[in-house]
Design a protein around this motif. Structure first.
Motif, short mmCIF file in Angstrom:
data_model
loop_
_atom_site.label_atom_id
_atom_site.label_comp_id
_atom_site.label_asym_id
_atom_site.label_seq_id
_atom_site.Cartn_x
_atom_site.Cartn_y
_atom_site.Cartn_z
N SER A 165 -108.59 14.85 39.01
CA SER A 165 -107.84 13.84 39.99
C SER A 165 -106.05 14.77 39.75
CB SER A 165 -107.06 12.93 38.78
OG SER A 165 -105.81 12.36 38.94
N ALA A 431 -102.66 6.89 50.27
CA ALA A 431 -104.07 6.77 49.34
C ALA A 431 -104.05 6.84 48.02
CB ALA A 431 -104.67 8.14 49.73
N LYS A 432 -104.96 6.33 47.47
CA LYS A 432 -104.83 5.86 45.95
C LYS A 432 -106.20 6.65 45.27
CE LYS A 432 -106.71 1.19 45.30
NZ LYS A 432 -106.90 -0.23 45.27
N ASP A 433 -106.70 6.82 43.71
CA ASP A 433 -107.72 7.82 43.52
C ASP A 433 -108.23 8.42 44.35
OD1 ASP A 433 -107.85 5.30 41.78
OD2 ASP A 433 -108.92 4.05 42.66
N VAL A 434 -107.17 9.62 44.26
CA VAL A 434 -107.40 11.05 45.22
C VAL A 434 -108.08 11.95 43.60
CG1 VAL A 434 -106.81 12.58 46.64
CG2 VAL A 434 -105.78 10.29 46.43
N LYS A 435 -109.63 12.20 44.25
CA LYS A 435 -110.21 13.43 43.55
C LYS A 435 -110.03 14.29 44.08
CE LYS A 435 -112.57 8.92 41.60
NZ LYS A 435 -113.78 8.45 41.24
N GLU A 472 -102.38 8.93 42.50
CA GLU A 472 -101.99 8.13 44.31
C GLU A 472 -101.14 9.50 44.84
OE1 GLU A 472 -103.89 5.56 41.99
OE2 GLU A 472 -102.25 6.03 41.09
N ARG A 522 -111.58 12.77 47.65
CA ARG A 522 -112.65 11.75 47.57
C ARG A 522 -110.94 10.70 47.39
NH1 ARG A 522 -118.49 10.10 48.22
NH2 ARG A 522 -117.11 8.17 47.75
N TYR A 523 -110.74 9.60 47.91
CA TYR A 523 -109.66 8.95 48.01
C TYR A 523 -109.94 7.58 49.16
CZ TYR A 523 -109.75 8.95 53.29
OH TYR A 523 -109.95 8.91 54.90
N LYS A 524 -108.88 6.53 48.61
CA LYS A 524 -109.31 5.33 48.77
C LYS A 524 -107.94 4.56 49.45
CE LYS A 524 -111.94 3.48 44.92
NZ LYS A 524 -110.89 2.84 43.51
N SER A 531 -114.56 4.87 48.37
CA SER A 531 -113.77 5.76 48.86
C SER A 531 -114.69 6.16 50.06
CB SER A 531 -114.07 7.09 47.73
OG SER A 531 -113.67 6.25 46.34
#
Length: 610
Positions: A165, A431-435, A472, A522-524, A531
């Motif tokens: 992450s 952007a959140k939950d960026v992996k 984030e 990947r991001y939301k 994502s």
């Protein structure tokens, strides 16, 4: 420093002798003075006990009323005029006077001082008080950091994929800076290298089209391990103009417990929040919740145009009581949810030393609490203050698990940086939950390891699982990661031992030409649940370190310094002067002077290691 008792002893001795060195015999602890031989013209050797060897060549430094004086001037002193005598040894001496004080310092204050002498003595006293405070803090240090083991090298043919992450926190760097500047020992578990690297901005281009961030990679030599390489991966968040930022619903959650009383806690906290208020627009709202023995609302959500009213509420806050942190978090989120702005920027900003001791206070309890609260769509920012009892582990947990970020505010300059100059990036998520998931090509990569991000690593299968939380990215934010790589044609002492595998292929039959690695992101969207994925291919290149960009050199120097602070077993070269020189080569434009400050920090740390 020596007190009235020393003066009375010296004065009594003066009745028998008008010689200052004779008067000091047996009266000031830490001094060894040879009694007068009685031979005309002879002098008494004065030596400070407890420093190297005791012999007449070890002359101490004499400081009279804050001014360095010669041995002759010291011996002219009339003992009856002395108010106090004290001895400085070791670090206490050299921290003020450098190598000149390697044999200790005799500090004398006389009864009647001129204005100039008084100022000089007061300056000396302040420095000594600061050193004593630092020693006291270290002696009573009750700070808490989670222990972790640095990432090992992985064999590409056994495990070619690495997933983690992103981390936008910056607390570790300013916290380490505080330790070094105060002359404290740096706790190795306070050193999170990714937070050190990401404290600084890098020159990445703005994203094109509708992407929330641009992707930037650079591959070059490692400065600390000969024949190894470094792969730098950088993200640049899209910069949204202030006029287009969504309206904000901020709830300040402020710790006013007894542990927040000192000057670098609640008073600094109030000044810091005033910096943030200057960034807000009339359409933004601010509420204030406080907690000590219990939690309570001191200001309902109020328009930022009523700045005087908000500041009045801040200025009235006083510290006292125990710390019901869990209860405060519950109330702050409740207030944020009741005033939730759809498609807006909803955020709780908690400011504390992290010393929760009432109600939900353990790290596990707090993690469960904020994991539940993040489902509300309210983001979280954690601001750490103070030293001595600072609970870094709890602050980091809150930020990591609560869709948040974390900064350590050690002075008003840092408050101006995080809450002023970098306000949009830290307070507005794009952007959140960026992996990030990277697959290395075994044709070129024999082994690799991720530098830092130890507590941000994910299972490979978590990459496509949208239920797994990640970091984030804010407006205009940059995020940088480094991989250390052992190329396929290099034999290194750091290579992991190989196991003989029966069913796993040891070589690849496929030819991917010049591809070093494939990186997936990947991001939301901030209010999304699904994502999107971006893929970026990294080419294998043969570049010399001299051709590396200033950003590559500077990020490498920061990582290198962090590895030295952690006393890493995975680096050979730990020469601080080389790190300093590399940081200077990577300073670049440095309009704000943050990189120059880093160079000075290395210099300061290097001076303490001699």
């Amino acid at each position: 420093m020596g007190g009235r008792g020393d003066y009375n002893n010296i004065r009594n001795e003066f009745k028998q002798s008008n010689n200052i060195s004779q008067a000091l015999v047996g009266t000031v602890s830490g001094l060894q003075i040879t009694p007068n031989s009685g031979i005309p013209g002879s002098s008494n050797p004065i030596i400070i006990r407890g420093l190297s060897s005791l012999n007449t060549t070890n002359q101490p430094l004499y400081v009279i009323n804050g001014v360095i004086q010669s041995d002759a001037e010291f011996r002219k002193l009339n003992p009856n005029t002395i108010e106090s005598v004290s001895i400085l040894k070791d670090a206490s001496a050299t921290a003020i006077y450098g190598n000149r004080a390697s044999n200790g310092v005799i500090v004398v204050k006389t009864k009647k001082l001129s204005r100039k002498e008084r100022k000089a003595f007061e300056k000396l006293q302040k420095v000594q008080d600061s050193i004593n405070l630092s020693k006291q803090i270290q002696k009573q240090n009750n700070e808490e950091y989670d222990a972790f083991v640095e990432n090992p090298f992985e064999l590409t043919k056994n495990q070619s994929v690495s997933t983690f992450s992103i981390d936008v926190d910056k607390a570790a760097y300013s916290n380490i800076r505080r330790m070094i500047n105060n002359g404290e020992t740096v706790n190795k578990n306070a050193v999170r290298i990714e937070e050190m690297i990401n404290y600084f901005k890098y020159d990445y281009p703005q994203p094109k089209n509708d992407q929330p961030f641009s992707i930037n990679t650079e591959y070059n030599d490692s400065p600390w391990n000969n024949k190894h390489k470094l792969l730098k991966i950088g993200l640049q968040g899209k910069e949204i103009p202030v006029s287009k930022l969504p309206n904000s619903n901020f709830v300040f959650l402020i710790d006013v417990s007894g542990s927040m009383e000192s000057a670098n806690k609640l008073p600094l906290l109030k000044s810091s929040f005033k910096v943030l208020l200057d960034q807000l627009r009339p359409t933004d709202r601010v509420g204030i919740v406080v907690y000590a023995g219990s939690a309570g609302m001191v200001l309902p959500p109020t328009s930022a145009k009523e700045k005087v009213k908000i500041i009045e509420a801040l200025d009235k806050l006083q510290a006292g009581g125990s710390t019901a942190g869990g209860e405060g978090i519950e109330l702050a989120y409740k207030l944020a949810q009741e005033n939730f702005i759809k498609n807006g920027n909803n955020r709780v900003i908690i400011a504390t030393d992290g010393d929760f001791n009432v109600g939900a206070s353990s790290t596990g309890d707090l993690q469960t609490l904020v994991e539940e609260k993040r489902k509300s769509g309210v983001f979280l920012t954690c601001l750490g203050f103070g030293m001595g009892n600072f609970k870094d582990n709890r602050m980091e947990t809150l930020a990591n698990k609560g869709n948040g970020n974390y900064a350590y505010i050690d002075n008003l300059q840092e408050a101006n940086k995080f809450l002023g100059k970098e306000f949009a990036g830290n307070m507005y998520a794009i952007a959140k939950d960026v992996k990030i998931q990277i697959e290395f090509n075994p044709k070129y990569v024999k082994s690799y390891r991720l530098i830092g991000y130890e507590n941000r690593k994910l299972k490979n299968e978590d990459f496509t699982n949208d239920k797994i939380d990640a970091g984030e990215l804010g407006s205009g934010h940059t995020v940088t990661a480094l991989y250390e790589i052992i190329p396929s044609n290099v034999n290194s002492e750091f290579l992991p031992k190989e196991n003989d595998l029966k069913y796993t292929k040891s070589t690849s039959d496929e030819n991917f030409n010049d591809e070093l690695a494939t990186v997936k992101f990947r991001y939301k969207k901030p209010d999304g649940d699904t994502s999107s994925e971006i893929i970026h291919v990294v080419k294998n290149t043969e570049s010399s370190f001299s051709s590396a960009s200033p950003d590559f050199k500077f990020a490498s120097s920061v990582a290198w310094f962090g590895l030295v602070l952690r006393n890493s077993d995975l680096i050979k070269n730990k020469d601080l002067k080389e790190i300093e020189n590399l940081a200077k080569k990577g300073r670049g434009k440095d309009d704000e002077g943050y990189r120059a400050e880093f160079v000075r920090l290395i210099e300061t740390y290097r001076s303490t290691q001699k």
